[in-house]
Write a protein that holds these residues in place. Sequence first.
Motif, PDB file in Angstrom:
ATOM      1  N   UNK A   3       0.846  -1.199   0.000  1.00  0.00           N
ATOM      2  CA  UNK A   3       0.000   0.000   0.000  1.00  0.00           C
ATOM      3  C   UNK A   3       0.880   1.247   0.000  1.00  0.00           C
ATOM      4  N   UNK A   4       0.570   2.169  -0.897  1.00  0.00           N
ATOM      5  CA  UNK A   4       1.200   3.483  -0.935  1.00  0.00           C
ATOM      6  C   UNK A   4       0.349   4.419  -0.087  1.00  0.00           C
ATOM      7  N   UNK A   5       0.912   4.960   0.984  1.00  0.00           N
ATOM      8  CA  UNK A   5       0.162   5.839   1.889  1.00  0.00           C
ATOM      9  C   UNK A   5       0.705   7.259   1.772  1.00  0.00           C
ATOM     10  N   UNK A   6      -0.139   8.196   1.307  1.00  0.00           N
ATOM     11  CA  UNK A   6       0.262   9.601   1.282  1.00  0.00           C
ATOM     12  C   UNK A   6      -0.170  10.261   2.589  1.00  0.00           C
ATOM     13  N   UNK A   7       0.521  11.345   2.948  1.00  0.00           N
ATOM     14  CA  UNK A   7       0.225  11.976   4.237  1.00  0.00           C
ATOM     15  C   UNK A   7       0.565  11.051   5.391  1.00  0.00           C
ATOM     16  N   UNK A   8       1.622  10.247   5.211  1.00  0.00           N
ATOM     17  CA  UNK A   8       1.919   9.163   6.149  1.00  0.00           C
ATOM     18  C   UNK A   8       2.331   9.648   7.534  1.00  0.00           C
ATOM     19  N   UNK A   9       2.809  10.890   7.641  1.00  0.00           N
ATOM     20  CA  UNK A   9       3.220  11.397   8.954  1.00  0.00           C
ATOM     21  C   UNK A   9       2.123  12.233   9.617  1.00  0.00           C
ATOM     22  N   UNK A  10       0.973  12.365   8.948  1.00  0.00           N
ATOM     23  CA  UNK A  10      -0.140  13.133   9.508  1.00  0.00           C
ATOM     24  C   UNK A  10      -0.872  12.361  10.587  1.00  0.00           C
ATOM     25  N   UNK A  11      -1.894  12.991  11.134  1.00  0.00           N
ATOM     26  CA  UNK A  11      -2.666  12.414  12.243  1.00  0.00           C
ATOM     27  C   UNK A  11      -3.220  11.041  11.894  1.00  0.00           C
TER      28      UNK A  11
END
Length: 285
Positions: A3-11
């Motif tokens: 899985x490619x997760x964008x915004x990975x360091x967000x809440x």
Amino acid sequence: MKVLVTGATGFVGRHLVAALLARGCEVRAVARNAETSAQLPWINAVEFVVADVHAADLDFAALTDGVDALAHLAWPGLPNYQALFHFEHNLMADYRFIKGAVEAGVSQVLVAGTCFEYGLQSGPLSEQTAPQPSNPYGLAKNTLRLFLENLQRQQPFTLQWARLFYLHGEGQNPNSLLAALDRAIEAGDDSFNMSAGEQLRDYLAIDTAAGYLAAILQQREFDGVINCSSGQPISVRALVEQQLRERGASIRLNLGHYPYPTHEPMAFWGVADRLQQLLGAEHEA
């Protein structure tokens, strides 16, 4: 499953990455800031990529290579829900990014929607409830969904649109209600300013929500809108009192100090039947 997760360091992103890893998925985590990522417990368990997904020169082939699904959480500018840049900038930039990922071969896309797509409608809100967004953020998200549904007709892919309700927990916006309450407790304040607290909301712990999103991703045949909610309305006052009990804290609630927000209805919550059916199908499998 990769899985490619964008915004990975967000809440939401940081918790979704953890939930996916716990389920045995491989994760390619994308974020704009490498410094934030270095502090996260999963950083050595993922393939981490520093990138701005809205950048004009983004290398889609490299970013999506070997990926089974995209979980798109990145959305700059929150929690300012009223700003016009949600549809003046984010909407088209997000559409271009997701379209590019689909054209590069990603066949499954999960996008974080929002309960604000329902607007000021009151009561229980199901996925069949017609959206009536009343702020720029809700309008931009709902329009993005419509754009992507039209893209599906030209370029078939699975679209999983998860409408997030009120999430709370580690990493939440420091100005949110429970984060402010925790600060007041830790500071030893004797009172806490809030609204009268009678409004009903649908609150969900972020760890639980991340588990739900991971489960949706692994139900690869599911396509459509799904509420990511508890399905259980609770008054803001009851939520605050529950938090005080859990913290073993005694602090006087200064009820009615703030007026009720005008951009939210007094009572709304998500109908979670579709989510519970999906989770039930997962357990049977």
